[in-house]
Design an enzyme around this catalytic site. Structure first.
Site, PDB file in Angstrom:
ATOM      1  N   SER A 140       0.839  -1.198   0.000  1.00 46.91           N
ATOM      2  CA  SER A 140       0.000   0.000   0.000  1.00 46.91           C
ATOM      3  C   SER A 140       0.880   1.257   0.000  1.00 46.91           C
ATOM      4  CB  SER A 140      -0.950  -0.083   1.205  1.00 46.91           C
ATOM      5  OG  SER A 140      -1.976   0.860   1.097  1.00 46.91           O
ATOM      6  N   ASP A 280      -9.551  -5.089  -4.350  1.00 42.27           N
ATOM      7  CA  ASP A 280      -8.634  -4.126  -3.754  1.00 42.27           C
ATOM      8  C   ASP A 280      -8.994  -2.709  -4.196  1.00 42.27           C
ATOM      9  OD1 ASP A 280      -6.260  -3.031  -2.709  1.00 42.27           O
ATOM     10  OD2 ASP A 280      -5.016  -4.607  -3.576  1.00 42.27           O
ATOM     11  N   HIS A 307      -7.410  -5.869  -0.075  1.00 43.05           N
ATOM     12  CA  HIS A 307      -6.154  -5.129   0.039  1.00 43.05           C
ATOM     13  C   HIS A 307      -5.064  -5.937   0.753  1.00 43.05           C
ATOM     14  CE1 HIS A 307      -4.076  -1.348  -0.308  1.00 43.05           C
ATOM     15  NE2 HIS A 307      -4.001  -1.113   0.972  1.00 43.05           N
TER      16      HIS A 307
END
Ligand SMILES: *[C@@H]1O[C@H](CO)[C@@H](O)[C@H](O)[C@H]1NC(C)=O
Ligand SMILES: *[C@@H]1O[C@H](CO)[C@@H](O)[C@H](O)[C@H]1NC(C)=O
Ligand SMILES: *[C@@H]1O[C@H](CO)[C@@H](O)[C@H](O)[C@H]1NC(C)=O
Ligand SMILES: *[C@@H]1O[C@H](CO)[C@@H](O)[C@H](O)[C@H]1NC(C)=O
Ligand SMILES: *[C@@H]1O[C@H](CO)[C@@H](O)[C@H](O)[C@H]1NC(C)=O
Length: 328
Positions: A140, A280, A307
């Site tokens: 991320s 995601d 995610h």
């Protein structure tokens, strides 16, 4: 929605622990001095090394997301490094978790830049003496940071794994708003009206966000403990999250507003693996520019993940990344 310098000697001030696990993998934790650029102070970066840093196998350094999480949920990557007798290095980024907190820098956009975290990464690499030979994975926001680091073509970086990392913040926010429109009308209304009013600290809003998170952040319920812990860390000191992302979930107002690597991604010269989940918020469209611009790149979509593919499809994730890291 989550997540997201001097002598190359180990100046670790102390080792908080040093023990062998049941499989006798050495685990070391410690703190590294980090001279904070733009501040006349030295902070501490807390780190953990799982495995043998001096083995012949290249270590993997993992960067956590949030911004504002801590590194615990990245330790699962030791499933990749341990079987190959390599080391995994994780650390809490400055301002987060067990590293130095800087609450008086709340809202200072010129302080909370990726430059700050790039300096910290360089400091970790050189103080651990691994700057000449390492692989890097980032999840991320940590993947955004890893990609930025790679665009400077550091000579020691050999392979790069970008986990659920969007190519720009606008693409991330765009996908979030598409998913928002797919929620039941009542949840949409609650989220939209509260974000508009800036009133996110109420049960209805939190409930709607929790539901969103089960769809698009992590489908495993209850959330695996290290991920839940990351959320707790993020809310216990909101300095980094607020400063970089902002108080809302579907709009970015902090220093990451406008962040993009689309025009620089072509500079990444190492073999790169781009992963993301099908549900995601780093959706296919959000990672596409990385696949298009990075010359030596491969992409893998995890069908049953949001995610957190490294948890949601842990076995497949371990297999895919292990294979990538062991390619010549
Ligand atoms: C930085 O801090 C040191 C020690 O606290 C002090 O002696 C020095 O004058 C400071 N320098 C600046 C530029 O503020
Ligand atoms: C780490 O690896 C080096 C080089 O292979 C070896 O000499 C050393 O004994 C190892 N240390 C541990 C704790 O396994
Ligand atoms: C991802 O999100 C964007 C909005 O930023 C949307 O236009 C696009 O259709 C989504 N892509 C996929 C593959 O769902
Ligand atoms: C959120 O609300 C709770 C309970 O109403 C309160 O204890 C807490 O301080 C609030 N947090 C913030 C950040 O406003
Ligand atoms: C990975 O590591 C965790 C502990 O960190 C363990 O519980 C799990 O079984 C391991 N294997 C996979 C495939 O996730």
């Amino acid at each position: 929605m989550a997540p997201f310098i001097y002598a190359p000697v180990i100046l670790a001030v102390y080792f908080a622990s040093h023990f062998a696990t049941s499989t006798s993998v050495p685990v070391v934790t410690g703190e590294l001095d980090f001279k904070i650029p733009t501040l006349n102070t030295t902070g501490k970066t807390w780190y953990k090394i799982i495995g043998n840093l001096t083995s012949h196998q290249r270590p993997l350094v993992a960067l956590h997301g949030g911004p504002g999480f801590d590194s615990e949920y990245m330790e699962i990557l030791s499933n990749i490094t341990t079987p190959r007798s390599g080391a995994l290095v994780v650390y809490d980024q400055i301002g987060n978790g067990r590293s130095t907190h800087l609450p008086n820098k709340l809202g200072d956009d010129s302080f909370w830049t990726d430059g700050l975290f790039l300096s910290e990464l360089d400091n970790v690499l050189s103080k651990l003496g691994i700057q000449d030979n390492y692989d890097l994975a980032g999840h991320s926001w940590g993947g955004m940071l890893a990609a930025r680091h790679a665009t400077s073509r550091p000579k020691g970086l050999k392979r790069l794994v970008l986990m659920s990392a969007p190519a720009s913040i606008d693409l991330w926010v765009g996908a979030g708003n598409v998913y928002l429109k797919e929620l039941p009308q009542n949840d949409q209304d609650i989220i939209i009206s509260n974000e508009k009013a800036g009133t996110t600290n109420n049960t209805d809003y939190q409930k709607a966000i929790t539901y969103y998170n089960t769809l698009h952040v992590c489908s495993i319920q209850p959330m695996p403990e290290p991920i839940a812990a990351g959320f707790a860390v993020m809310s216990s000191d909101p300095t980094v999250r607020r400063s970089m992302y902002g108080p809302l979930n579907f709009q970015v107002t902090g220093s990451l507003k406008g962040w993009t690597i689309i025009h620089d991604a072509h500079k990444i010269s190492v073999p790169t693996l781009v992963t993301h989940g099908k549900r995601d918020q780093a959706n296919q469209t959000a990672v596409e520019p990385l696949l298009k611009e990075i010359p030596n790149v491969q992409g893998v979509e995890f069908e049953n993940s949001g995610h957190m593919a490294h948890f949601e499809e842990a076995a497949k994730f371990t297999r895919v990344v292990s294979k990538f890291l062991s390619e010549a």
